[in-house]
Structure formats: structure tokens, C-alpha cells
Design an enzyme around this catalytic site. Sequence first.
Site, PDB file in Angstrom:
ATOM      1  N   SER A 145       0.828  -1.206   0.000  1.00 27.71           N
ATOM      2  CA  SER A 145       0.000   0.000   0.000  1.00 27.71           C
ATOM      3  C   SER A 145       0.862   1.257   0.000  1.00 27.71           C
ATOM      4  O   SER A 145       1.743   1.411   0.846  1.00 27.71           O
ATOM      5  CB  SER A 145      -0.882   0.032   1.244  1.00 27.71           C
ATOM      6  OG  SER A 145      -1.650  -1.126   1.315  1.00 27.71           O
ATOM      7  N   HIS A 150      -8.877   1.311  -8.919  1.00 29.21           N
ATOM      8  CA  HIS A 150      -7.583   0.861  -8.418  1.00 29.21           C
ATOM      9  C   HIS A 150      -7.137  -0.327  -9.259  1.00 29.21           C
ATOM     10  O   HIS A 150      -7.516  -1.452  -9.009  1.00 29.21           O
ATOM     11  CB  HIS A 150      -7.721   0.478  -6.947  1.00 29.21           C
ATOM     12  CG  HIS A 150      -6.428   0.178  -6.282  1.00 29.21           C
ATOM     13  ND1 HIS A 150      -5.725   1.127  -5.582  1.00 29.21           N
ATOM     14  CD2 HIS A 150      -5.706  -0.951  -6.211  1.00 29.21           C
ATOM     15  CE1 HIS A 150      -4.631   0.587  -5.118  1.00 29.21           C
ATOM     16  NE2 HIS A 150      -4.588  -0.675  -5.478  1.00 29.21           N
ATOM     17  N   HIS A 180      -5.349  -8.676  -0.915  1.00 30.22           N
ATOM     18  CA  HIS A 180      -5.399  -8.852   0.548  1.00 30.22           C
ATOM     19  C   HIS A 180      -6.456  -9.867   0.954  1.00 30.22           C
ATOM     20  O   HIS A 180      -7.555  -9.888   0.402  1.00 30.22           O
ATOM     21  CB  HIS A 180      -5.755  -7.534   1.246  1.00 30.22           C
ATOM     22  CG  HIS A 180      -4.706  -6.480   1.143  1.00 30.22           C
ATOM     23  ND1 HIS A 180      -4.728  -5.510   0.171  1.00 30.22           N
ATOM     24  CD2 HIS A 180      -3.605  -6.244   1.895  1.00 30.22           C
ATOM     25  CE1 HIS A 180      -3.684  -4.717   0.329  1.00 30.22           C
ATOM     26  NE2 HIS A 180      -2.974  -5.142   1.363  1.00 30.22           N
ATOM     27  N   TYR A 226      -8.075  -9.731   3.731  1.00 27.56           N
ATOM     28  CA  TYR A 226      -9.192  -9.023   4.386  1.00 27.56           C
ATOM     29  C   TYR A 226     -10.200  -8.459   3.389  1.00 27.56           C
ATOM     30  O   TYR A 226     -11.303  -8.076   3.762  1.00 27.56           O
ATOM     31  CB  TYR A 226      -8.692  -7.937   5.346  1.00 27.56           C
ATOM     32  CG  TYR A 226      -8.045  -6.731   4.697  1.00 27.56           C
ATOM     33  CD1 TYR A 226      -8.808  -5.749   4.062  1.00 27.56           C
ATOM     34  CD2 TYR A 226      -6.662  -6.543   4.736  1.00 27.56           C
ATOM     35  CE1 TYR A 226      -8.227  -4.642   3.476  1.00 27.56           C
ATOM     36  CE2 TYR A 226      -6.070  -5.445   4.168  1.00 27.56           C
ATOM     37  CZ  TYR A 226      -6.853  -4.492   3.529  1.00 27.56           C
ATOM     38  OH  TYR A 226      -6.267  -3.408   2.946  1.00 27.56           O
ATOM     39  N   GLU A 227      -9.823  -8.387   2.122  1.00 27.27           N
ATOM     40  CA  GLU A 227     -10.769  -7.901   1.111  1.00 27.27           C
ATOM     41  C   GLU A 227     -11.751  -8.996   0.702  1.00 27.27           C
ATOM     42  O   GLU A 227     -12.634  -8.769  -0.118  1.00 27.27           O
ATOM     43  CB  GLU A 227     -10.009  -7.428  -0.131  1.00 27.27           C
ATOM     44  CG  GLU A 227      -9.216  -6.157   0.093  1.00 27.27           C
ATOM     45  CD  GLU A 227      -8.385  -5.778  -1.115  1.00 27.27           C
ATOM     46  OE1 GLU A 227      -8.891  -5.090  -1.999  1.00 27.27           O
ATOM     47  OE2 GLU A 227      -7.212  -6.205  -1.176  1.00 27.27           O
ATOM     48  N   ALA A 267       2.705  -1.649   4.109  1.00 24.68           N
ATOM     49  CA  ALA A 267       2.530  -0.551   5.063  1.00 24.68           C
ATOM     50  C   ALA A 267       2.198  -1.206   6.390  1.00 24.68           C
ATOM     51  O   ALA A 267       1.461  -2.191   6.428  1.00 24.68           O
ATOM     52  CB  ALA A 267       1.396   0.347   4.611  1.00 24.68           C
ATOM     53  N   MET A 321      -1.501  -6.106   7.757  1.00 22.37           N
ATOM     54  CA  MET A 321      -2.574  -7.032   7.347  1.00 22.37           C
ATOM     55  C   MET A 321      -2.243  -7.815   6.073  1.00 22.37           C
ATOM     56  O   MET A 321      -3.140  -8.154   5.306  1.00 22.37           O
ATOM     57  CB  MET A 321      -3.857  -6.235   7.136  1.00 22.37           C
ATOM     58  CG  MET A 321      -4.289  -5.458   8.357  1.00 22.37           C
ATOM     59  SD  MET A 321      -5.734  -4.482   7.959  1.00 22.37           S
ATOM     60  CE  MET A 321      -5.714  -3.273   9.264  1.00 22.37           C
ATOM     61  N   SER A 322      -0.969  -8.055   5.855  1.00 20.55           N
ATOM     62  CA  SER A 322      -0.625  -8.766   4.606  1.00 20.55           C
ATOM     63  C   SER A 322       0.644  -9.586   4.811  1.00 20.55           C
ATOM     64  O   SER A 322       1.011  -9.907   5.938  1.00 20.55           O
ATOM     65  CB  SER A 322      -0.396  -7.742   3.486  1.00 20.55           C
ATOM     66  OG  SER A 322       0.738  -6.945   3.767  1.00 20.55           O
ATOM     67  N   ASN A 348       2.299   4.715  10.466  1.00 20.43           N
ATOM     68  CA  ASN A 348       1.704   5.298  11.682  1.00 20.43           C
ATOM     69  C   ASN A 348       2.168   4.499  12.884  1.00 20.43           C
ATOM     70  O   ASN A 348       2.648   3.374  12.738  1.00 20.43           O
ATOM     71  CB  ASN A 348       0.174   5.224  11.586  1.00 20.43           C
ATOM     72  CG  ASN A 348      -0.320   3.791  11.420  1.00 20.43           C
ATOM     73  OD1 ASN A 348      -0.176   3.206  10.344  1.00 20.43           O
ATOM     74  ND2 ASN A 348      -0.866   3.219  12.461  1.00 20.43           N
ATOM     75  N   HIS A 372      -5.547  10.413   9.134  1.00 17.33           N
ATOM     76  CA  HIS A 372      -5.299   9.718   7.875  1.00 17.33           C
ATOM     77  C   HIS A 372      -4.343  10.544   7.004  1.00 17.33           C
ATOM     78  O   HIS A 372      -3.477  10.003   6.332  1.00 17.33           O
ATOM     79  CB  HIS A 372      -6.625   9.471   7.149  1.00 17.33           C
ATOM     80  CG  HIS A 372      -6.475   8.676   5.898  1.00 17.33           C
ATOM     81  ND1 HIS A 372      -5.992   7.377   5.900  1.00 17.33           N
ATOM     82  CD2 HIS A 372      -6.710   8.990   4.610  1.00 17.33           C
ATOM     83  CE1 HIS A 372      -5.953   6.946   4.657  1.00 17.33           C
ATOM     84  NE2 HIS A 372      -6.382   7.906   3.852  1.00 17.33           N
TER      85      HIS A 372
HETATM   86  N1  HPA Z   1      -2.317  -1.795  11.780  1.00 14.02           N
HETATM   87  C1  HPA Z   1      -2.463  -2.726  10.828  1.00 14.02           C
HETATM   88  N2  HPA Z   1      -2.115  -2.522   9.561  1.00 14.02           N
HETATM   89  C2  HPA Z   1      -1.585  -1.322   9.244  1.00 14.02           C
HETATM   90  C3  HPA Z   1      -1.409  -0.316  10.186  1.00 14.02           C
HETATM   91  C4  HPA Z   1      -1.791  -0.567  11.543  1.00 14.02           C
HETATM   92  O1  HPA Z   1      -1.663   0.285  12.446  1.00 14.02           O
HETATM   93  N3  HPA Z   1      -0.861   0.747   9.527  1.00 14.02           N
HETATM   94  C5  HPA Z   1      -0.712   0.387   8.236  1.00 14.02           C
HETATM   95  N4  HPA Z   1      -1.146  -0.886   8.054  1.00 14.02           N
END
Ligand code: HPA
Length: 274
Positions: free
Chosen positions: A32, A63, A85, A87-88, A115, A213-214, A237, A249
Site C-alpha cells: 500500500s 484501483h 489482501h 481481508y478484502e 505498510a 494485514m498482509s 503510523n 489519515h
Molecule cells: N495496523 C495494521 N495494519 C496497518 C497499520 C496498523 O496500524 N498501519 C498500516 N497498516
Amino acid sequence: MKIDLDLKYENLIAALKSQAPFEPELALILGSGLGDFANSIEKELSIPTESLPDYPKSTVTGHKGFIHFGKFQNKNLILFQGRIHFYEGYSLEQVVLPVFIANSLNAKRIILTNAAGGINQNFKAGDLMLTTAFYPLFIKKELAGILGSPDVETKNRFLDFPSKKFNETIRNAAVQSKIYLREGSYWYSKGPNYETPAEIKMMLKFGAAAVGMSTVHEAITANYFGLQVAAISLITNLAAGISAEKLSHKEVMEAGEKAKPRFEKLIKSIIEFI
Ligand code: HPA
């Protein structure tokens, strides 16, 4: 029952092999916000994934996914822009499809990028982190349907990733290119929601440095196929509850944007080193 990927994706692999300008030696899955790396190298062929038979359609409108064949420093690369992903709502065999493709085209190494949220309290948004370990304990059984049961196929029993050798190459590349590279372990969280502060507290206690998440399904699959696996996270973050400030964000996006030139420089330096 084990899914036969060779059979299921026969047409897809045949379509790719008929178009591929070369056998890639290195595969990159661009996470991402990191897809722009594809714009920074010389490309020989860019295939929109929607034109490929049986390639999962993106769930995000506007996308588009691409598979790029490109060169940098005379090294043959395959880049996957637009990750699939779990989760998608995709199935696991769809999630690991880029790894299956990379292996079918004879790639020897793969760099998985993502990310992630920083759990290590010293991390800052915009940091790059080399993964030294994963926590795949919650997903191994699910992957048995694709890779075979470990009871039957012993090959799947040994998890030798991330590759120590490849990680050493990446450290050298980071030093050479003067990129500050953090290191730590990556905790896979199913998503799609971010974690609660309580979950993050638990992950911190268990020694995780980042959460995302990947990547983990891809890493196990690549390891199974015998590819050298490395993973690099962009810390966009600080994870829930780690920072007293509420991160917006906008700040997350800005951190990603700011880190892009460093990410690009690091990846290029790694390619030079291999
Ligand atoms: N948690 C999970 N996945 C993420 C995060 C997070 O804080 N930031 C970017 N991907």
C-alpha cells in the site's frame, strides 16, 4: 484437499509465459502506497491484471492492478502493483497468486513490501523496517489447503524465512545507500479494521515491532517454493495506543509520501547488491 494451483491457473501462467520478455530473477510485491516504485524503473511490459484469465478483480474501484516486467542495473524484475489482501475477501489461493506466478516464471528471490503500524515505541511514522521474524501462528493451518498438509508434504514443515542471507544483503545495501533501516518482527493481523490498543499492548509484550494485514501468507508460500524471502515495511503510523497523539489519515498519507524516495533508493540499492 489440496488445491492444484498448476491446474487452476494453467491458462493464466500460459498467458504470462507467452508475453513475458524474460525470466525474472527478483520479484517485488509493492505494498500500500509503495506502488509508485514501478514508475521509477525501465519497463519492458506492463500487463493490466484485469486482462489476465482468472486473475482476481480488484475490489477497489479505479484501483488497477498491474504486473510489470522491468529492468534495473541489468537485472530482470517482475513487479506486482496492487496487492491481493485476505481481508478484502479473497481466498488464500488468490492472495498468494503473485508468489505462485513469480515461482512459475522461475524467480529466485522475492521482496514483500507493506505498510504497517509501528509497535516499537522508538519507531516513527515514515521509518522503513526490515523484517527479522514473522508471527504466522494463526494462519499456517489455513494454508495447508494450498500447500498441502505438513503431515503429507514434509517440505512445508520448515519455515526458513525471512532469509538470513538475503537480509544480510539488504542491510549492506542500506548502509551503502545511507538509508536508515529499522529492524523487527512483523505481526500479522487479519483486519480489515485496525487493532485495539489492548491488542497492540499484547503484541508489544510478545516482542512484535510492527503490525500489518498482509505479507505473511505470501512469505510462507514463497518459502515453500524455495524462493529467498525478505520483507520490508513502511511504518505509516504508530499502532493504536502507542502514540498519545491521535494520528490522522492525512498524516499517515504524508508519512508514506515522504518515505517514497527513501524506499525507492533502498530497493534500487538492494537490486544492485544482488
Ligand atoms: N495496523 C495494521 N495494519 C496497518 C497499520 C496498523 O496500524 N498501519 C498500516 N497498516
